[in-house]
Design a protein around this motif. Structure first.
Motif, PDB file in Angstrom:
ATOM      1  N   GLN A   1       0.824  -1.207   0.000  1.00  0.00           N
ATOM      2  CA  GLN A   1       0.000   0.000   0.000  1.00  0.00           C
ATOM      3  C   GLN A   1       0.855   1.253   0.000  1.00  0.00           C
ATOM      4  OE1 GLN A   1      -0.353  -2.545   2.141  1.00  0.00           O
ATOM      5  NE2 GLN A   1      -2.516  -3.024   2.557  1.00  0.00           N
TER       6      GLN A   1
ATOM      7  N   PRO B   1     -12.934   9.724   0.698  1.00  0.00           N
ATOM      8  CA  PRO B   1     -13.043   8.461   1.439  1.00  0.00           C
ATOM      9  C   PRO B   1     -12.223   8.466   2.728  1.00  0.00           C
ATOM     10  CG  PRO B   1     -12.658   8.049  -0.893  1.00  0.00           C
ATOM     11  CD  PRO B   1     -12.461   9.521  -0.684  1.00  0.00           C
TER      12      PRO B   1
ATOM     13  N   ASP C   1     -12.336   5.503   4.988  1.00  0.00           N
ATOM     14  CA  ASP C   1     -12.736   4.192   5.487  1.00  0.00           C
ATOM     15  C   ASP C   1     -11.629   3.143   5.419  1.00  0.00           C
ATOM     16  OD1 ASP C   1     -12.579   3.858   2.769  1.00  0.00           O
ATOM     17  OD2 ASP C   1     -14.722   3.492   2.459  1.00  0.00           O
ATOM     18  N   GLY C   2     -10.451   3.537   4.917  1.00  0.00           N
ATOM     19  CA  GLY C   2      -9.337   2.597   4.854  1.00  0.00           C
ATOM     20  C   GLY C   2      -9.365   1.675   3.660  1.00  0.00           C
ATOM     21  N   HIS C   3     -10.287   1.875   2.713  1.00  0.00           N
ATOM     22  CA  HIS C   3     -10.361   1.045   1.507  1.00  0.00           C
ATOM     23  C   HIS C   3      -9.717   1.767   0.329  1.00  0.00           C
ATOM     24  CE1 HIS C   3     -12.859  -1.943   3.448  1.00  0.00           C
ATOM     25  NE2 HIS C   3     -13.721  -0.995   3.825  1.00  0.00           N
ATOM     26  N   TRP C   4      -9.202   0.985  -0.627  1.00  0.00           N
ATOM     27  CA  TRP C   4      -8.606   1.561  -1.828  1.00  0.00           C
ATOM     28  C   TRP C   4      -9.708   1.844  -2.846  1.00  0.00           C
ATOM     29  CZ3 TRP C   4      -4.321   3.875  -3.105  1.00  0.00           C
ATOM     30  CH2 TRP C   4      -4.008   4.067  -4.451  1.00  0.00           C
ATOM     31  N   HIS C   5      -9.907   3.118  -3.162  1.00  0.00           N
ATOM     32  CA  HIS C   5     -10.944   3.534  -4.103  1.00  0.00           C
ATOM     33  C   HIS C   5     -10.276   3.828  -5.446  1.00  0.00           C
ATOM     34  CE1 HIS C   5     -14.239   3.946  -1.113  1.00  0.00           C
ATOM     35  NE2 HIS C   5     -13.216   4.110  -0.274  1.00  0.00           N
TER      36      HIS C   5
ATOM     37  N   TYR D   1      -5.928   7.373   3.448  1.00  0.00           N
ATOM     38  CA  TYR D   1      -5.881   5.920   3.254  1.00  0.00           C
ATOM     39  C   TYR D   1      -4.719   5.304   4.040  1.00  0.00           C
ATOM     40  CZ  TYR D   1      -4.907   1.520   0.779  1.00  0.00           C
ATOM     41  OH  TYR D   1      -4.647   0.219   0.466  1.00  0.00           O
TER      42      TYR D   1
ATOM     43  N   VAL E   1      -4.155   2.088   6.948  1.00  0.00           N
ATOM     44  CA  VAL E   1      -3.572   0.790   6.586  1.00  0.00           C
ATOM     45  C   VAL E   1      -2.147   0.587   7.096  1.00  0.00           C
ATOM     46  CG1 VAL E   1      -5.027   0.629   4.535  1.00  0.00           C
ATOM     47  CG2 VAL E   1      -2.739   1.619   4.330  1.00  0.00           C
TER      48      VAL E   1
ATOM     49  N   GLU F   1      -6.999  -1.382  -9.734  1.00  0.00           N
ATOM     50  CA  GLU F   1      -7.009  -2.595  -8.911  1.00  0.00           C
ATOM     51  C   GLU F   1      -8.240  -3.397  -9.273  1.00  0.00           C
ATOM     52  OE1 GLU F   1      -5.768  -3.161  -4.521  1.00  0.00           O
ATOM     53  OE2 GLU F   1      -7.912  -2.730  -4.456  1.00  0.00           O
TER      54      GLU F   1
ATOM     55  N   ARG G   1     -11.122  -5.852  -8.913  1.00  0.00           N
ATOM     56  CA  ARG G   1     -11.899  -6.363  -7.781  1.00  0.00           C
ATOM     57  C   ARG G   1     -11.891  -7.884  -7.778  1.00  0.00           C
ATOM     58  NH1 ARG G   1     -15.144  -2.830  -5.090  1.00  0.00           N
ATOM     59  NH2 ARG G   1     -15.368  -0.741  -5.988  1.00  0.00           N
TER      60      ARG G   1
END
Length: 394
Positions: free
Chosen positions: A212, A269, A271-275, A325, A329, A386, A388
């Motif tokens: 990351q 974002p 939320d700690g997710h990769w957008h 982000y 992480v 990325e 899914r």
């Protein structure tokens, strides 16, 4: 009330605005001064790049020092040094500018890390992205007025106003910074048996294996190369374009950054997710902006100003999204130092945008140089993508 908008944080945002006001003017004055003295694009790039090159070298260490001593103590010391650096500009030439840029680079490493880490540690998770975005917003707000002020000082040959401005900024940042408070200090380990250098080395060895961090750093590095090429050479490039005005360009770009961050601050974002869709969109904006700048020499000033708006959107969104982000992480024990390394990559990119792109512009042209920047931005779409993973069904 939203914690990110409380009075202690508002004071920090004001301090950020005051601190970066000097750079908004210097980013215009230094290239113009260098050109008037007959300096090459490479020489101008070296002087401009010295600032963030120094910042890059000191930032990881700054993260560790702030983690140990707290942001407020560090902040008060470096504001004194920054005031001294600002006072060098009115009374020296291009060589003195280089020395002052190095001193400013050291100060900025500690200043930005102190404020950002203080904000990250003090805010709850749900407000973290807003705090980072507002800090970054205030660092860009001087771009709304600084370039125009600098051009008016330069064009009217009233450089004594420049002297007054540097003194006023040095005094006001010191006064506001000395009285600043943070609602909480970063947590410190009870005992540290290893030295700071050893901790930074171990953190670096871990982060280069962190997927990351590597992806975010590569994206920030390449985007910052483009940002650095714009900041350094637009004051000179705009003069070659019919009806082009560097102050108008920089004001439009900074205004777009400010408006975009205000309008989109709650949508970033957190939320700690990769957008991936966000990052790909930003890289496409960056590519389109560089293409507009490249074509402006023949197509006209409209393309120059279109590039300013597109570049402003890219700048407004990329840094807060990637930084937020990473705060989720990265491992908590190394987060401060690893974020320091990440921001150092951004500094390296801006420095390379001044140093390397200045050399390329000397051997080709500004238009060709910005075309190369567009190619770099397009290549980053692949890095941001990325696929899914399919959801397993039972």
């Amino acid at each position: 009330m939203n914690v990110a908008w409380s009075w202690p944080f508002l004071r920090l945002y004001v301090l950020t605005l005051l601190y970066f006001s000097a750079n908004a003017m210097l980013n215009v004055i230094i290239p113009l001064k260098g050109a008037s003295l007959g300096a090459s694009n490479t020489a101008i790039g070296i002087v401009m790049g010295a600032y963030l090159c120094t910042t890059m070298c000191f930032r990881p260490w700054a993260g560790q020092v702030i983690h140990k001593h707290g942001p407020i103590k560090v902040l008060r010391i470096i504001l004194v040094i920054n005031g001294f650096a600002l006072l060098l500009y009115p009374f020296t030439g291009l060589g003195g500018y280089a020395v002052a840029r190095i001193l400013q680079g050291v100060c900025t490493a500690f200043f930005s890390m102190a404020l950002q880490l203080g904000i990250i540690d003090a805010l709850p998770d749900k407000d973290r992205s807003q705090g980072i975005s507002l800090y970054s917003l205030c660092s860009y707000m001087p771009g709304l007025f600084g370039p125009l002020l600098a051009l008016s000082m330069w064009g009217s040959d009233r450089m004594h106003y420049f002297t007054v401005a540097m003194i006023a900024i040095a005094v006001s940042t010191g006064a506001v910074g000395y009285s600043a408070q943070m609602s909480s200090e970063p947590s410190r380990p009870a005992a540290q048996k290893t030295g700071q250098g050893d901790m930074m080395f171990k953190s670096f060895s871990r982060l280069i294996r962190n997927r990351q961090w590597c992806r975010c750093s590569l994206l920030m590095l390449v985007a910052s190369i483009v940002f650095g090429a714009v900041t350094t050479f637009i004051p000179l490039y705009a003069g070659q374009i019919e009806s082009g005005n560097a102050g108008m360009y920089l004001m439009l770009q900074a205004g777009t950054v400010v408006l975009a961050r205000l309008a989109l601050r709650k949508k970033i974002p957190s939320d700690g997710h990769w957008h991936a869709s966000w990052i790909i969109g930003i890289m496409l904006l960056l590519t389109a902006a560089a293409l507009s700048l490249s074509g402006a020499l023949t197509a006209g000033a409209v393309w120059l100003y279109l590039g300013a708006v597109l570049m402003g959107f890219a700048q407004a969104l990329l840094y807060p999204i990637l930084t937020t982000y990473l705060t989720f992480v990265l491992p908590p024990a190394d987060r401060n130092v690893m974020i320091g390394w990440f921001i150092a990559m951004a500094d390296m990119g801006v420095s390379l945008g001044s140093l390397v792109m200045g050399l390329i512009a000397d051997h080709t042209s500004y238009s060709a140089m910005y075309l190369l920047c567009a190619g770099l931005g397009a290549a980053m779409v692949i890095v941001a993508y990325e696929r899914r993973r399919p959801t397993l069904r039972t």
